[in-house]
Design an enzyme around this catalytic site. Structure first.
Site, mmCIF file in Angstrom:
data_model
loop_
_atom_site.group_PDB
_atom_site.id
_atom_site.type_symbol
_atom_site.label_atom_id
_atom_site.label_comp_id
_atom_site.label_asym_id
_atom_site.label_seq_id
_atom_site.Cartn_x
_atom_site.Cartn_y
_atom_site.Cartn_z
ATOM 1 N N LEU A 10 0.831 -1.218 0.000
ATOM 2 C CA LEU A 10 0.000 0.000 0.000
ATOM 3 C C LEU A 10 0.860 1.260 0.000
ATOM 4 O O LEU A 10 0.346 2.369 0.051
ATOM 5 C CB LEU A 10 -0.932 0.012 1.224
ATOM 6 C CG LEU A 10 -1.910 -1.156 1.316
ATOM 7 C CD1 LEU A 10 -2.741 -1.053 2.588
ATOM 8 C CD2 LEU A 10 -2.825 -1.208 0.099
ATOM 9 N N GLN A 12 4.131 3.874 -1.442
ATOM 10 C CA GLN A 12 4.253 4.710 -2.645
ATOM 11 C C GLN A 12 4.530 3.873 -3.886
ATOM 12 O O GLN A 12 3.899 4.055 -4.919
ATOM 13 C CB GLN A 12 5.364 5.754 -2.453
ATOM 14 C CG GLN A 12 5.311 6.859 -3.502
ATOM 15 C CD GLN A 12 6.638 7.569 -3.703
ATOM 16 O OE1 GLN A 12 7.677 7.137 -3.194
ATOM 17 N NE2 GLN A 12 6.614 8.663 -4.430
ATOM 18 N N ASP A 34 0.198 -6.016 3.371
ATOM 19 C CA ASP A 34 0.619 -4.811 4.106
ATOM 20 C C ASP A 34 0.185 -4.987 5.546
ATOM 21 O O ASP A 34 -0.555 -5.908 5.873
ATOM 22 C CB ASP A 34 0.035 -3.524 3.482
ATOM 23 C CG ASP A 34 0.973 -2.335 3.702
ATOM 24 O OD1 ASP A 34 1.306 -2.049 4.871
ATOM 25 O OD2 ASP A 34 1.391 -1.711 2.716
ATOM 26 N N TYR A 142 19.061 5.172 7.539
ATOM 27 C CA TYR A 142 18.481 4.660 6.296
ATOM 28 C C TYR A 142 19.594 4.161 5.363
ATOM 29 O O TYR A 142 19.517 3.078 4.789
ATOM 30 C CB TYR A 142 17.689 5.788 5.641
ATOM 31 C CG TYR A 142 16.966 5.451 4.363
ATOM 32 C CD1 TYR A 142 15.884 4.582 4.352
ATOM 33 C CD2 TYR A 142 17.325 6.065 3.160
ATOM 34 C CE1 TYR A 142 15.190 4.321 3.183
ATOM 35 C CE2 TYR A 142 16.628 5.814 1.989
ATOM 36 C CZ TYR A 142 15.561 4.938 2.009
ATOM 37 O OH TYR A 142 14.872 4.682 0.852
ATOM 38 N N LYS A 146 20.398 0.534 3.921
ATOM 39 C CA LYS A 146 20.433 0.235 2.485
ATOM 40 C C LYS A 146 21.742 -0.454 2.077
ATOM 41 O O LYS A 146 21.721 -1.413 1.305
ATOM 42 C CB LYS A 146 20.204 1.509 1.657
ATOM 43 C CG LYS A 146 18.772 2.036 1.732
ATOM 44 C CD LYS A 146 17.764 1.009 1.231
ATOM 45 C CE LYS A 146 16.339 1.504 1.245
ATOM 46 N NZ LYS A 146 15.352 0.443 0.967
HETATM 47 C C1 AKB Z 1 13.895 9.114 0.642
HETATM 48 O O1 AKB Z 1 13.943 10.331 0.402
HETATM 49 O O2 AKB Z 1 14.092 8.633 1.760
HETATM 50 C C2 AKB Z 1 13.628 8.172 -0.504
HETATM 51 C C3 AKB Z 1 14.907 7.702 -1.121
HETATM 52 C C4 AKB Z 1 15.651 8.575 -2.029
HETATM 53 O O3 AKB Z 1 15.304 6.601 -0.879
HETATM 54 N N1 AKB Z 1 12.792 8.812 -1.469
#
Ligand code: AKB
Length: 316
Positions: A10, A12, A34, A142, A146
């Site tokens: 659900l 983006q 989800d 983040y 990743k």
């Molecule tokens: C974010 O801004 O966190 C994402 C990305 C670029 O991974 N859109």
């Protein structure tokens, strides 16, 4: 691909990818999941849907077995700004969910896709035309997730033979489902505000370049990579992909061509600005082009025309 299980469906990307894949592979063959189930959502109504918290490894395994999944598209994750505000939660969801999904893929011999991001790069990465293989020392949670995710997916490929594939997405722009908690979200919000109020206050500073891509190109990239001949892939996790690189003044100028009275001003958010500054200005997608024919249709001009038209049709 015949039976595709999608997590975070659900969100983006998921809300559009599920609908596109149901059109290609048949509604019954794309199992959307989800953490919640809004009965009136088109993804819930148009094919199989199951509630799944990706940190629940057993339920993920049960659902993938029940539907005889042969492909997993793992999208459930927190984006960069949210992850910076809640780093431990981000680690638990982003890494916990990923390792659970990889384990299911290993046990059930599924093909596997999960997106990485331009967030996988950091301040010591070359900023312009960032190469496919380069320094990756991100300074955000983040980004740590990743890079770790890319390594983990490669590990499952080398160690267990799981057919893992991924792309490093730039900011994704779409008129369907808004992003939440990302650093690049300004490039979506600006279109809504241009139509609603004729002005936009940007939390990203003038002159800050980031890569972006329109959602139709992002969906094609996922499908093309998953359909690609594995013998052609020298890389796996994850390919640089991009469609454009711009800064706030440039997207504002493009919008002004259609709404001449549009105005942009700035109230910079130090957290998201800091994240943006740690990312590349523009990345190089040559490996994706050469290894699986990555291509895009939309540049800033074409995307702006389509975004404004589609948002107007939606009544924004
Ligand atoms: C974010 O801004 O966190 C994402 C990305 C670029 O991974 N859109």
């Amino acid at each position: 691909m015949k039976k595709i299980l999608v997590t975070g469906s659900l969100g983006q990307i998921g809300s559009e990818l599920v609908m596109k894949m149901r059109g290609i592979y048949g509604s019954e063959n794309v199992i959307a999941t989800d953490i919640k189930k809004p009965e009136d959502h088109v993804v819930v109504q148009s094919g199989p849907f199951e509630i799944l918290d990706v940190t629940d490894a057993q339920k993920m395994h049960e659902l993938a077995s029940k539907y005889k999944a042969d492909t997993i598209i793992h999208l459930a994750a927190l984006l960069s700004a949210t992850a910076e505000a809640k780093p431990l939660l981000a680690w638990n969801i982003n890494m916990g969910g990923l390792v659970n999904a990889l384990e299911v893929a290993k046990d059930l011999k599924c093909k596997f896709f999960t997106p990485s991001s331009i967030g996988a790069f950091g301040p010591s990465t070359p900023k312009d035309k960032t190469p496919q293989d380069t320094i990756q020392r991100p300074t955000t949670m983040y980004g740590v997730n990743k890079v770790s995710g890319e390594l983990l997916c490669d590990y499952y490929y080398y160690k267990f033979g799981v057919d893992t594939r991924g792309v490093r997405f730039p900011g994704l722009i779409s008129y369907v489902t808004p992003p939440g908690g990302g650093t690049t979200d300004y490039a979506v919000d600006i279109y809504y505000e241009a139509l609603r109020s004729g002005k936009y206050t940007s939390y990203i500073a003038k002159g800050t370049y980031m890569d972006m891509m329109y959602m139709p190109d992002a969906l094609n990239a996922i499908i093309d990579l998953m359909e690609a001949d594995p013998s052609k892939l020298k890389h796996r996790n994850a390919f640089n992909v991009t469609a454009m690189s711009f800064e706030p003044e440039e997207i504002a100028a493009e919008i002004k061509k259609h709404i001449p009275s549009f105005k942009i001003d700035y109230d910079v958010d130090p957290v998201r600005q800091g994240i943006a500054e740690s990312w590349p200005n523009s990345i190089d997608a040559t490996a994706a082009i050469e290894e699986w024919g990555f291509k895009v249709e939309y540049d800033l001009e074409k995307m702006t025309i389509d975004m404004l038209a589609k948002l107007k049709e939606k009544g924004v």
